[in-house]
Design a protein around this motif. Sequence first.
Motif, short mmCIF file in Angstrom:
data_model
loop_
_atom_site.label_atom_id
_atom_site.label_comp_id
_atom_site.label_asym_id
_atom_site.label_seq_id
_atom_site.Cartn_x
_atom_site.Cartn_y
_atom_site.Cartn_z
N MET A 26 -3.15 -11.66 1.92
CA MET A 26 -4.39 -10.85 1.87
C MET A 26 -4.52 -10.29 0.46
O MET A 26 -4.20 -9.13 0.20
CB MET A 26 -4.33 -9.75 2.91
CG MET A 26 -4.47 -10.30 4.31
SD MET A 26 -4.50 -8.98 5.50
CE MET A 26 -5.24 -9.79 6.91
N GLY A 59 0.21 -2.68 7.48
CA GLY A 59 -0.40 -4.01 7.37
C GLY A 59 -1.89 -3.97 7.63
O GLY A 59 -2.44 -2.92 7.99
N GLU A 79 2.45 1.74 -3.49
CA GLU A 79 1.48 2.07 -4.55
C GLU A 79 0.93 3.48 -4.34
O GLU A 79 0.95 4.31 -5.25
CB GLU A 79 0.33 1.06 -4.57
CG GLU A 79 0.73 -0.29 -5.17
CD GLU A 79 -0.43 -1.25 -5.41
OE1 GLU A 79 -0.18 -2.34 -5.93
OE2 GLU A 79 -1.59 -0.93 -5.05
N PRO A 138 8.36 -6.87 2.47
CA PRO A 138 8.84 -8.12 3.03
C PRO A 138 8.20 -9.34 2.35
O PRO A 138 7.04 -9.28 1.95
CB PRO A 138 8.40 -8.05 4.50
CG PRO A 138 7.97 -6.67 4.75
CD PRO A 138 7.77 -5.98 3.45
N ILE A 185 0.84 -1.20 0.00
CA ILE A 185 0.00 0.00 0.00
C ILE A 185 0.88 1.25 0.00
O ILE A 185 0.66 2.19 -0.78
CB ILE A 185 -0.96 0.01 1.22
CG1 ILE A 185 -2.00 -1.10 1.06
CG2 ILE A 185 -1.61 1.38 1.40
CD1 ILE A 185 -3.03 -1.17 2.16
N GLU A 193 10.33 2.73 7.03
CA GLU A 193 10.11 1.29 7.10
C GLU A 193 10.93 0.69 8.25
O GLU A 193 12.11 0.99 8.41
CB GLU A 193 10.50 0.64 5.76
CG GLU A 193 10.69 -0.86 5.76
CD GLU A 193 9.45 -1.67 6.17
OE1 GLU A 193 8.36 -1.41 5.64
OE2 GLU A 193 9.60 -2.56 7.03
N VAL A 205 1.35 -9.02 -6.97
CA VAL A 205 1.81 -7.94 -7.86
C VAL A 205 1.77 -6.60 -7.13
O VAL A 205 0.80 -6.31 -6.44
CB VAL A 205 0.90 -7.84 -9.12
CG1 VAL A 205 1.41 -6.75 -10.06
CG2 VAL A 205 0.81 -9.19 -9.84
P1 NAI Z 1 2.30 -4.86 4.07
O1 NAI Z 1 2.33 -5.99 4.99
O2 NAI Z 1 2.45 -5.07 2.60
O3 NAI Z 1 3.45 -3.82 4.45
C1 NAI Z 1 3.55 -3.25 5.71
C2 NAI Z 1 4.96 -2.75 5.91
O4 NAI Z 1 5.00 -1.97 7.08
C3 NAI Z 1 5.98 -3.86 6.05
O5 NAI Z 1 7.07 -3.60 5.21
C4 NAI Z 1 6.36 -3.79 7.53
O6 NAI Z 1 7.69 -4.21 7.77
C5 NAI Z 1 6.17 -2.32 7.82
N1 NAI Z 1 5.92 -1.98 9.20
C6 NAI Z 1 5.18 -2.66 10.11
N2 NAI Z 1 5.15 -1.99 11.27
C7 NAI Z 1 5.86 -0.86 11.09
C8 NAI Z 1 6.18 0.24 11.91
N3 NAI Z 1 5.73 0.33 13.17
N4 NAI Z 1 6.95 1.23 11.41
C9 NAI Z 1 7.41 1.17 10.12
N5 NAI Z 1 7.13 0.14 9.30
C10 NAI Z 1 6.35 -0.85 9.77
O7 NAI Z 1 0.96 -4.08 4.40
P2 NAI Z 1 0.16 -2.93 3.66
O8 NAI Z 1 1.05 -2.24 2.68
O9 NAI Z 1 -0.50 -2.15 4.71
O10 NAI Z 1 -0.92 -3.75 2.85
C11 NAI Z 1 -1.85 -4.60 3.54
C12 NAI Z 1 -2.26 -5.74 2.70
O11 NAI Z 1 -3.05 -5.33 1.61
C13 NAI Z 1 -1.08 -6.49 2.15
O12 NAI Z 1 -0.96 -7.71 2.85
C14 NAI Z 1 -1.38 -6.74 0.73
O13 NAI Z 1 -1.48 -8.12 0.50
C15 NAI Z 1 -2.73 -6.09 0.47
N6 NAI Z 1 -2.57 -5.22 -0.68
C16 NAI Z 1 -2.28 -5.77 -1.88
C17 NAI Z 1 -2.06 -5.00 -2.98
C18 NAI Z 1 -1.69 -5.65 -4.26
O14 NAI Z 1 -1.88 -6.85 -4.39
N7 NAI Z 1 -1.19 -4.91 -5.23
C19 NAI Z 1 -2.15 -3.54 -2.92
C20 NAI Z 1 -2.42 -3.05 -1.60
C21 NAI Z 1 -2.64 -3.88 -0.54
#
Ligand code: NAI
Length: 463
Positions: free
Chosen positions: A316, A269, A184, A207, A181, A200, A347
């Motif tokens: 997810m 996340g 993107e 990850p 997220i 990060e 992706v």
């Molecule tokens: P994510 O799990 O992809 O990334 C979260 C990031 O935040 C990780 O790199 C983690 O190490 C970091 N993090 C965690 N706690 C932190 C902190 N306190 N301070 C700094 N960094 C920290 O989660 P995100 O981006 O929120 O997306 C959630 C879900 O939505 C994902 O699991 C993804 O599968 C889904 N999603 C998928 C997309 C796609 O398929 N293109 C697009 C957007 C979301």
Amino acid sequence: MSESFDVIIIGSGPGGYVCAIRAAQLGLKTACVEKRATLGGTCLNVGCIPSKAMLQSSENFEEVSHHFADHGIVVDSIKLDLARMQARKGEVVNANTKGVEFLFKKNKVTWLKGEGRILGAGKVAVDGTEYEAKSIIIATGSESVPLPGVEVDEKVIVTSTGGLELQSVPKHMVVIGGGVIGLELGSVWHRLGADVTVVEYLDHLVPGTDKEVGKAFERVLTKQGFKFKLKTKVTGATKTETGVKLTLEPAAGGETETLDADIVLVAIGRRAFYEGLGLQEAGIELDDRKRIKVDGHYATNVPGIYAIGDVIAGPMLAHKAEDEGVAIAEMLAGQAGHVNYNVIPGVVYTWPEVASVGATEETLKAEGREYSVGKFPFTANGRARAMAATDGFVKILADKKTDEVLGAHIIGPDAGTLIAEIATAMEFGASSEDIARTCHAHPTLSEAVKEAALAVEGRALHI
Ligand code: NAI
Ligand code: FAD
């Protein structure tokens, strides 16, 4: 007497709505409960679809602003009409959510409008009205994980939902979390003119991605102007007259620093969502990460109650939720539904895109499995050159002895589309030689996939 269904699905995201359509196709009397005003869940309303609409629009803006001149196209006085861009995004979302409504009507799925609550096996209440069902499927999805000390107001401190709704381009956006997220939405606002700093916690982005690809991704985004503060955590946020003052600290602890932003995007996340569903009262067990616990057939510990999508374990992703929806519907209709969790592509829809499927080098090393690597850069692909899109490469991992394709990782133009060929090949248990010997049209980006497959045995032709 309360109305009775074969299946009641709670939640109409990609897991729930696809499950409902498939169940109805198979002749089951099906209802889907949705409390949102429109169908389609996170994905269609505030996730995949609106983010891709904004990614497309911002990519067009970036192209016309910075790259058209290379093609000999001179455009004077380029202006951003963000209100129109946002309105277009709304139209795209509307067309998709209405599309699901149409599909429900076509397949005779009943939409029970309101909040669903499980009263026990076979019983669901929707805003107080009781319904009966032979099977109940929970597909209530996920929500953004909150960060203590950084209170979201969806105006200046936003999750992805507020981050998609901004009505002006921030001067400086700080993204907390270098995941999908963050990168993107960071890309959207960066292309539209914002300075973007990503904070990060870990020492690498996204990850779970193959480390070599992750590092290449970081380099490309840095070249584009992204700033990264890796191995750093945010410990607090104070609102100021102009935005937010964040306090940062090295992940391992140490001296604090501050960072000013006019918009902060919290993207650390997502977590399973089941508030108000009555799980505890129904006695439904959770796993160690507070997701609904299911067996290999998506059954919870309560007979007749199942769960799919973001609310259970696994990536997810919308397509994972969809496939689980189809599988459980087919199982309930007496067929053999199945999801191959080894072949779920992921992706990141940035520029360039990052796509992966199957094992990474890191997971293969951890398993002690012997493997060969075939790599091919887009700089050596004619079509990529014509497109001026030569950043990145295709990497294929194959079993050292059998040559079976175990995983693939692509950073480059249209990586999300290119990965589908490799996923299909993996479903059929293909070897890298099978891909290498398949005729690929010229000049296409897909030739880079063929060349990477050839490279597994050291016989790439165009490098
Ligand atoms: P994510 O799990 O992809 O990334 C979260 C990031 O935040 C990780 O790199 C983690 O190490 C970091 N993090 C965690 N706690 C932190 C902190 N306190 N301070 C700094 N960094 C920290 O989660 P995100 O981006 O929120 O997306 C959630 C879900 O939505 C994902 O699991 C993804 O599968 C889904 N999603 C998928 C997309 C796609 O398929 N293109 C697009 C957007 C979301
Ligand atoms: P959801 O889509 O979350 O749907 C759950 C639905 O259940 C919601 O509509 C909710 O209102 C409803 N609900 C919850 N509780 C109740 C109740 N008690 N009664 C009635 N209704 C209820 N994934 C991808 O694969 N590709 C992407 O490009 C992508 N981009 C994303 C971008 C963003 C910004 C976000 C946030 C996510 C993105 N995702 C993407 C992830 C994707 O959206 C999810 O994996 C997917 O939506 C999960 O589907 P689901 O059916 O499990 O749940």
